[in-house]
Design an enzyme around this catalytic site. Structure first.
Site, PDB file in Angstrom:
ATOM      1  N   GLY A 104       0.798  -1.209   0.000  1.00 19.75           N
ATOM      2  CA  GLY A 104       0.000   0.000   0.000  1.00 19.75           C
ATOM      3  C   GLY A 104       0.834   1.264   0.000  1.00 19.75           C
ATOM      4  O   GLY A 104       2.057   1.239   0.179  1.00 19.75           O
ATOM      5  N   THR A 105       0.165   2.392  -0.195  1.00 19.81           N
ATOM      6  CA  THR A 105       0.859   3.661  -0.370  1.00 19.81           C
ATOM      7  C   THR A 105       1.482   4.173   0.929  1.00 19.81           C
ATOM      8  O   THR A 105       2.574   4.755   0.911  1.00 19.81           O
ATOM      9  CB  THR A 105      -0.105   4.714  -0.932  1.00 19.81           C
ATOM     10  OG1 THR A 105      -1.336   4.692  -0.185  1.00 19.81           O
ATOM     11  CG2 THR A 105      -0.427   4.421  -2.388  1.00 19.81           C
ATOM     12  N   GLY A 157     -11.366   9.179  -4.624  1.00 19.25           N
ATOM     13  CA  GLY A 157     -11.513   9.614  -3.253  1.00 19.25           C
ATOM     14  C   GLY A 157     -12.039  11.040  -3.242  1.00 19.25           C
ATOM     15  O   GLY A 157     -11.384  11.953  -3.745  1.00 19.25           O
ATOM     16  N   HIS A 177       4.925  -2.534 -44.707  1.00 20.34           N
ATOM     17  CA  HIS A 177       4.349  -1.703 -45.754  1.00 20.34           C
ATOM     18  C   HIS A 177       2.861  -1.998 -45.961  1.00 20.34           C
ATOM     19  O   HIS A 177       2.368  -3.089 -45.677  1.00 20.34           O
ATOM     20  CB  HIS A 177       5.120  -1.870 -47.066  1.00 20.34           C
ATOM     21  CG  HIS A 177       5.304  -3.280 -47.511  1.00 20.34           C
ATOM     22  ND1 HIS A 177       6.239  -4.120 -46.969  1.00 20.34           N
ATOM     23  CD2 HIS A 177       4.664  -3.997 -48.466  1.00 20.34           C
ATOM     24  CE1 HIS A 177       6.176  -5.294 -47.558  1.00 20.34           C
ATOM     25  NE2 HIS A 177       5.221  -5.245 -48.471  1.00 20.34           N
TER      26      HIS A 177
END
Length: 395
Positions: A79-80, A132, A306
């Site tokens: 997690g952050t 959020g 091509h």
């Protein structure tokens, strides 16, 4: 302002583009995504940058090896808040900013955020239920944040950029969330209870989480480039607008390029090719005779044979389109194109979107690829095949 940049995640929603590299190292115009974040932070006033790495950490280190940053490792990516906790010992006893390594911000707004701290970046969106949502009083003081509410009280959302007081270093040991992670928004809630946290308007931001958002990031940053022609350009080529041809790139006879477009060193375009829209032609890429590329990202080593067409698409490293490969980028009903992300169909919000091809994917000659199709890493098609469903996708 010391700044922590979070760049440890695996980027699963960006697969197959992240099968072999971390999302922060995906190309956005003339540098990687994380380089844009670090450079933007420095321009906004970051005096020191600490980068948190984890998944494919060496690739992030390599991308930033010419920048003055400190690296720390998040061992288990929980997690952050856990990511910032990994950087705690590298921080001085002073206020600090936290930015995500896969989110672009306009630099003026970042500077305003740094000046206003303690603060959180705030942006108004059309669908706040996916974010959020910030609870903000009339004095612009943030009271809290509600994650993905069913009935949002406003359309002002957390843009994922923060300036915390020095004391927040001691607030990172938060409880595990219902998702089984340690969330930085819980640290924000603590900050809102302890000090005045201001909501600072972010004029422009982009969370680059899914393939079509990588297209949007390139549209933004390619549009900021100034015209520069350093490579070898045939006299009969026609370069219009903000086109950059780097030294070591070749643009052959009869080519038309309409900017914003970037042709990187070692790339070859033409003869008689047409490149338009916001298009990145990366290092070592080959765009063949009578090929049209529109509003796309071609990563290093990709080849479009091509008589082919690719529009609003992303081709990862060493993708090879056989001659006559055609990409559809528009539905007959004009509805927004959908792409499967982690197994679920998700609207891109784009009326025009082509295909996503992972590293080393190859098409046989005269392949037709339907809008929204994903070819996974090393996927293959047969000559003359029409592909309507994803093939070889990563889990």
């Amino acid at each position: 302002m010391q700044t922590v940049v979070l760049a440890a995640g695996a980027g699963t929603r960006m697969r197959p583009l992240t099968d072999r590299r971390p999302k922060p190292t995906l190309p956005v115009a003339d540098r990687t995504l994380v380089e844009h974040v670090v450079d933007g932070a420095v321009d906004a006033g970051a005096s020191r940058v600490v980068v948190v790495v984890g998944y494919a950490a060496d690739a992030v280190r390599e991308a930033l090896d010419d920048r003055d940053v400190t690296f720390v490792r998040q061992e288990h990516r929980r997690g952050t808040a856990d990511a910032v906790r990994a950087a705690r010992d590298a921080l001085d006893d002073a206020p600090f900013a936290v930015l995500n390594g896969d989110v672009l911000y306009d630099r003026a707004s970042l500077a305003d955020l740094y000046d206003a701290g303690p603060a959180v970046g705030a942006c108004r969106v059309d669908d706040p239920a996916s974010y959020g949502v910030l609870e903000v009083g009339d004095d612009d003081r943030v009271r809290g944040v509600v994650e993905k509410p069913a009935n949002p009280t406003s359309n002002l959302v957390n843009a994922g950029a923060y300036v915390f007081p020095a004391s927040a270093r001691d607030w990172l040991d938060v409880d595990e969330s219902d998702r089984g992670e340690y969330e930085l928004t819980d640290v924000l809630e603590r900050a809102c209870d302890a000090v005045d946290v201001r909501a600072v308007a972010v004029d422009r931001w982009l969370d680059v989480g899914r393939p079509w958002e990588l297209l949007a990031a390139n549209e933004w940053k390619l549009g900021e480039l100034d015209r520069r022609i350093d490579g070898e350009v045939h006299p009969s080529a026609d370069l219009r607008g903000s086109v950059v041809v780097e030294a070591g790139a070749t643009v052959d006879a009869g080519v038309v390029i309409e900017g914003p477009a970037l042709v990187r060193a070692g790339a070859n375009v033409g003869p008689n090719a047409y490149v338009r829209g916001a298009t990145l032609v990366s290092e070592g890429t080959n765009v063949g005779h009578a090929v049209e590329i529109k509003n796309s990202v071609l990563m290093a080593g990709a080849t479009v044979g091509h008589l082919s067409y690719a529009g609003d698409s992303i081709l990862a490293r060493d993708v090879n389109f056989g001659a006559g490969t055609t990409v559809a980028n528009l539905r007959h009903d004009d509805a927004d194109v959908t792409v499967r992300v982690k197994g679920d169909p998700v609207s891109t919000g784009r009326r025009k979107f082509g295909v996503v091809c992972g590293d080393g994917a190859k098409t046989g000659i005269d392949t037709a690829l339907n809008a929204g199709v994903v070819l996974g890493t090393e996927a293959r098609t047969e000559p003359g095949e029409t592909v309507r469903r994803d093939r070889g996708r990563s889990a």
